[in-house]
Design a protein around this motif. Structure first.
Motif, PDB file in Angstrom:
ATOM      1  N   TRP A  47     -18.754  22.935 -27.628  1.00 21.30           N
ATOM      2  CA  TRP A  47     -20.168  22.890 -28.046  1.00 21.30           C
ATOM      3  C   TRP A  47     -20.893  23.870 -27.130  1.00 21.30           C
ATOM      4  CZ3 TRP A  47     -25.140  22.253 -26.395  1.00 21.30           C
ATOM      5  CH2 TRP A  47     -26.102  21.859 -27.341  1.00 21.30           C
ATOM      6  N   TYR A  56     -30.869  25.042 -24.313  1.00 19.46           N
ATOM      7  CA  TYR A  56     -32.063  24.201 -24.219  1.00 19.46           C
ATOM      8  C   TYR A  56     -33.159  25.072 -23.622  1.00 19.46           C
ATOM      9  CZ  TYR A  56     -29.767  19.820 -25.401  1.00 19.46           C
ATOM     10  OH  TYR A  56     -29.124  18.816 -26.072  1.00 19.46           O
ATOM     11  N   THR A  92     -26.432  17.101 -32.275  1.00 18.29           N
ATOM     12  CA  THR A  92     -26.644  16.145 -31.189  1.00 18.29           C
ATOM     13  C   THR A  92     -27.967  15.422 -31.375  1.00 18.29           C
ATOM     14  OG1 THR A  92     -27.006  15.900 -28.812  1.00 18.29           O
ATOM     15  CG2 THR A  92     -27.570  18.046 -29.749  1.00 18.29           C
ATOM     16  N   ILE A 142     -35.036  16.568 -24.009  1.00 13.11           N
ATOM     17  CA  ILE A 142     -34.522  15.911 -22.791  1.00 13.11           C
ATOM     18  C   ILE A 142     -35.558  16.064 -21.678  1.00 13.11           C
ATOM     19  CG2 ILE A 142     -32.702  15.960 -21.042  1.00 13.11           C
ATOM     20  CD1 ILE A 142     -30.775  17.046 -23.135  1.00 13.11           C
ATOM     21  N   GLY A 147     -30.014  12.938 -17.692  1.00  9.97           N
ATOM     22  CA  GLY A 147     -28.738  13.539 -18.064  1.00  9.97           C
ATOM     23  C   GLY A 147     -28.408  14.745 -17.194  1.00  9.97           C
ATOM     24  N   ILE A 148     -27.323  15.403 -17.548  1.00  9.04           N
ATOM     25  CA  ILE A 148     -26.892  16.571 -16.771  1.00  9.04           C
ATOM     26  C   ILE A 148     -27.886  17.713 -16.973  1.00  9.04           C
ATOM     27  CG2 ILE A 148     -24.982  18.169 -16.350  1.00  9.04           C
ATOM     28  CD1 ILE A 148     -24.309  15.178 -15.879  1.00  9.04           C
ATOM     29  N   CYS A 149     -28.328  17.889 -18.223  1.00  5.65           N
ATOM     30  CA  CYS A 149     -29.275  18.980 -18.507  1.00  5.65           C
ATOM     31  C   CYS A 149     -30.586  18.776 -17.761  1.00  5.65           C
ATOM     32  CB  CYS A 149     -29.548  19.068 -20.005  1.00  5.65           C
ATOM     33  SG  CYS A 149     -28.126  19.610 -20.946  1.00  5.65           S
ATOM     34  N   TYR A 205     -25.855  10.609 -17.427  1.00  7.00           N
ATOM     35  CA  TYR A 205     -25.223  11.509 -18.398  1.00  7.00           C
ATOM     36  C   TYR A 205     -25.632  11.081 -19.797  1.00  7.00           C
ATOM     37  CZ  TYR A 205     -21.535  13.408 -21.388  1.00  7.00           C
ATOM     38  OH  TYR A 205     -20.866  14.042 -22.402  1.00  7.00           O
ATOM     39  N   LEU A 206     -25.950  12.033 -20.647  1.00  7.95           N
ATOM     40  CA  LEU A 206     -26.317  11.743 -22.038  1.00  7.95           C
ATOM     41  C   LEU A 206     -25.153  12.181 -22.923  1.00  7.95           C
ATOM     42  CD1 LEU A 206     -29.911  13.299 -21.927  1.00  7.95           C
ATOM     43  CD2 LEU A 206     -29.333  10.863 -21.761  1.00  7.95           C
ATOM     44  N   CYS A 262     -23.066  13.155 -26.106  1.00  7.30           N
ATOM     45  CA  CYS A 262     -23.255  13.683 -27.457  1.00  7.30           C
ATOM     46  C   CYS A 262     -22.113  13.228 -28.337  1.00  7.30           C
ATOM     47  CB  CYS A 262     -23.274  15.201 -27.438  1.00  7.30           C
ATOM     48  SG  CYS A 262     -24.753  15.851 -26.698  1.00  7.30           S
ATOM     49  N   GLU A 274     -18.521  19.341 -18.796  1.00  8.17           N
ATOM     50  CA  GLU A 274     -19.764  20.023 -19.200  1.00  8.17           C
ATOM     51  C   GLU A 274     -20.216  20.974 -18.095  1.00  8.17           C
ATOM     52  OE1 GLU A 274     -22.910  17.337 -20.338  1.00  8.17           O
ATOM     53  OE2 GLU A 274     -24.218  18.996 -20.943  1.00  8.17           O
ATOM     54  N   ASP A 307     -25.850  25.435 -22.118  1.00  7.83           N
ATOM     55  CA  ASP A 307     -25.108  24.183 -21.961  1.00  7.83           C
ATOM     56  C   ASP A 307     -23.802  24.282 -22.755  1.00  7.83           C
ATOM     57  OD1 ASP A 307     -24.302  21.552 -21.647  1.00  7.83           O
ATOM     58  OD2 ASP A 307     -25.708  20.756 -23.125  1.00  7.83           O
ATOM     59  N   ASP A 332     -20.116  22.167 -23.610  1.00 13.11           N
ATOM     60  CA  ASP A 332     -19.279  20.970 -23.516  1.00 13.11           C
ATOM     61  C   ASP A 332     -17.849  21.350 -23.863  1.00 13.11           C
ATOM     62  OD1 ASP A 332     -21.437  19.297 -23.039  1.00 13.11           O
ATOM     63  OD2 ASP A 332     -21.660  18.715 -25.135  1.00 13.11           O
TER      64      ASP A 332
END
Ligand code: SME
Length: 150
Positions: free
Chosen positions: A39, A43, A63, A68, A73-75, A96-97, A99, A106, A122, A124
């Motif tokens: 992925w 963002y 997603t 966010i 989360g990580i982002c 962590y969020l 998806c 990630e 981002d 994944d």
């Protein structure tokens, strides 16, 4: 590989396309070129608030995380700290969020325009510990190039 990909990104950025078409094409390029990038998306820091990220162009499964908050989360952590996050095993992360349950690793690379954080790249992977130092270097280079158009 890195040189070819960054050269292709440079060409895309210099082409006659809209900003979102360029970002979309970069996502597609990376997803097609690197098997462990499952992925790939951008963002963007929401204009006005600077407190949240909104999902931009991406390639991969849709997603639910289209917005966010900084810190979430990580982002969101990468945004709040303006630093790169490389997570080799997302199951060990509390903030962590998810998806998709298939995601194992990630990497989130901040994108700056001058000094200002303007977005993130981002990626994944469905492979645990998928990201190497070479991935990190490649993606940092691309983030710098993309910063030129955001
Ligand atoms: N996993 C991210 C959310 C975005 S998705 O990976 C597309 C996070 O924890 O911030």
């Amino acid at each position: 590989m890195t040189q070819t990909l960054t050269a292709k990104v440079r060409d895309l950025l210099a082409s006659e396309r809209s900003r979102s078409e360029k970002l979309q094409a970069i996502c597609q390029l990376l997803a097609d070129a690197v098997p462990h990038y499952d992925w790939v998306g951008f963002y963007l820091v929401e204009e006005g608030t600077e407190e949240s990220l909104v999902l931009g162009p991406y390639v991969g499964e849709p997603t639910e995380h289209t917005r966010i908050a900084f810190g979430q989360g990580i982002c969101g952590q990468a945004a709040a700290t303006e630093s790169l996050f490389l997570i080799q095993d997302v199951t060990k992360e509390e903030n962590y969020l998810s998806c998709s349950p298939e995601v194992k690793a990630e990497i989130v690379v901040p994108i700056f325009r001058g000094e200002a954080l303007v977005g993130e790249l981002d990626i994944d992977s469905h492979t645990r510990a998928a990201f190497s130092a070479a991935d990190r270097e490649l993606l940092e280079e691309i983030a710098i190039l993309v910063g030129g158009i955001l």
